[in-house]
Design a protein around this motif. Sequence first.
Motif, PDB file in Angstrom:
ATOM      1  N   ARG A  36       0.841  -1.212   0.000  1.00 27.99           N
ATOM      2  CA  ARG A  36       0.000   0.000   0.000  1.00 27.99           C
ATOM      3  C   ARG A  36       0.874   1.259   0.000  1.00 27.99           C
ATOM      4  O   ARG A  36       0.671   2.175  -0.785  1.00 27.99           O
ATOM      5  N   ASP A  37       1.874   1.271   0.876  1.00 28.34           N
ATOM      6  CA  ASP A  37       2.751   2.451   0.965  1.00 28.34           C
ATOM      7  C   ASP A  37       3.481   2.671  -0.349  1.00 28.34           C
ATOM      8  O   ASP A  37       3.673   3.806  -0.784  1.00 28.34           O
ATOM      9  N   ARG A  38       3.854   1.548  -0.995  1.00 20.08           N
ATOM     10  CA  ARG A  38       4.593   1.653  -2.262  1.00 20.08           C
ATOM     11  C   ARG A  38       3.716   2.324  -3.330  1.00 20.08           C
ATOM     12  O   ARG A  38       4.159   3.209  -4.038  1.00 20.08           O
ATOM     13  N   VAL A  39       2.446   1.922  -3.409  1.00 21.74           N
ATOM     14  CA  VAL A  39       1.577   2.477  -4.463  1.00 21.74           C
ATOM     15  C   VAL A  39       1.208   3.932  -4.138  1.00 21.74           C
ATOM     16  O   VAL A  39       1.185   4.794  -5.039  1.00 21.74           O
ATOM     17  N   ILE A  40       0.991   4.237  -2.856  1.00 25.74           N
ATOM     18  CA  ILE A  40       0.662   5.631  -2.469  1.00 25.74           C
ATOM     19  C   ILE A  40       1.839   6.541  -2.817  1.00 25.74           C
ATOM     20  O   ILE A  40       1.666   7.633  -3.371  1.00 25.74           O
ATOM     21  N   LYS A  41       3.047   6.043  -2.538  1.00 28.17           N
ATOM     22  CA  LYS A  41       4.260   6.821  -2.809  1.00 28.17           C
ATOM     23  C   LYS A  41       4.403   7.083  -4.315  1.00 28.17           C
ATOM     24  O   LYS A  41       4.719   8.190  -4.755  1.00 28.17           O
ATOM     25  N   LYS A  42       4.118   6.021  -5.097  1.00 28.99           N
ATOM     26  CA  LYS A  42       4.244   6.142  -6.557  1.00 28.99           C
ATOM     27  C   LYS A  42       3.297   7.223  -7.096  1.00 28.99           C
ATOM     28  O   LYS A  42       3.691   8.079  -7.881  1.00 28.99           O
ATOM     29  N   PHE A  43       2.040   7.203  -6.612  1.00 28.80           N
ATOM     30  CA  PHE A  43       1.062   8.183  -7.117  1.00 28.80           C
ATOM     31  C   PHE A  43       1.341   9.584  -6.565  1.00 28.80           C
ATOM     32  O   PHE A  43       1.078  10.574  -7.243  1.00 28.80           O
ATOM     33  N   ALA A  44       1.897   9.680  -5.348  1.00 31.82           N
ATOM     34  CA  ALA A  44       2.260  10.996  -4.797  1.00 31.82           C
ATOM     35  C   ALA A  44       3.369  11.614  -5.643  1.00 31.82           C
ATOM     36  O   ALA A  44       3.361  12.814  -5.931  1.00 31.82           O
ATOM     37  N   LYS A  45       4.282  10.764  -6.082  1.00 29.07           N
ATOM     38  CA  LYS A  45       5.404  11.244  -6.899  1.00 29.07           C
ATOM     39  C   LYS A  45       4.882  11.751  -8.253  1.00 29.07           C
ATOM     40  O   LYS A  45       5.255  12.827  -8.719  1.00 29.07           O
ATOM     41  N   ILE A  46       3.962  10.966  -8.846  1.00 32.41           N
ATOM     42  CA  ILE A  46       3.379  11.380 -10.132  1.00 32.41           C
ATOM     43  C   ILE A  46       2.680  12.733  -9.951  1.00 32.41           C
ATOM     44  O   ILE A  46       2.835  13.647 -10.759  1.00 32.41           O
ATOM     45  N   ALA A  47       1.905  12.875  -8.834  1.00 36.40           N
ATOM     46  CA  ALA A  47       1.162  14.121  -8.589  1.00 36.40           C
ATOM     47  C   ALA A  47       2.116  15.295  -8.410  1.00 36.40           C
ATOM     48  O   ALA A  47       1.837  16.398  -8.891  1.00 36.40           O
ATOM     49  N   ARG A  48       3.241  15.052  -7.709  1.00 35.89           N
ATOM     50  CA  ARG A  48       4.222  16.141  -7.519  1.00 35.89           C
ATOM     51  C   ARG A  48       4.714  16.620  -8.864  1.00 35.89           C
ATOM     52  O   ARG A  48       4.826  17.809  -9.120  1.00 35.89           O
TER      53      ARG A  48
END
Length: 174
Positions: A155-167
Amino acid sequence: MALRDIITLPDSKLRLISKPIERVDAELNRLIEDMLATMYEAPGVGLAAIQIAEPIRLLVADASPKEGPREPMALINPEILWSSDERRTYEEGCLSIPEYYEEVERPASVRVRYIDRDGKEQERLAEGLLATVLQHEIDHLNGVLFIDYLSKLKRDRVIKKFAKIARHEGKGIL
Ligand code: K1U
Ligand code: ZN
């Protein structure tokens, strides 16, 4: 009928608890038409209103076989009345978490009570893919995402991935 934008992780609206619908009227029926068009266009087999940033207890679904005729459904204020002890694992996706799929185990069958688009109370026993989709969509109405059933690591891995895309796209984070 209009296509609506689907919000994606890390949009914090995905964690809202949607409010019950008090009136089934023409405006709500127009929203249902927009949601069905948006779901078919995506393409997807379900869509909760919060995924188009409308925090109300409404979902649409169509789990009919690809080759057959469409079977659009709209469920207003849906409630799970009963879940089977038997469980089923299905590889789930989410239009708000694009291109990410993982296996999730859920009850194989559910009985759901809801209001239909004519304002009538209905009950339906759902099995197979429809049971999985309805549970996934009702979870959305409660701010729950399918990644919540995965390990913290995944879960943390996917949240991190999408947060990075959003940044990179200049959006806020969850
Ligand atoms: O809620 C959503 O984000 C829609 C989601 C529903 C869902 C799919 C699979 C298991 C549980 C719930 C989707 O529709 S993701 C796209 C998808 O699965 C699909 C797309 C085209 C054809 C068939 C399936
Ligand atoms: Zn989803």
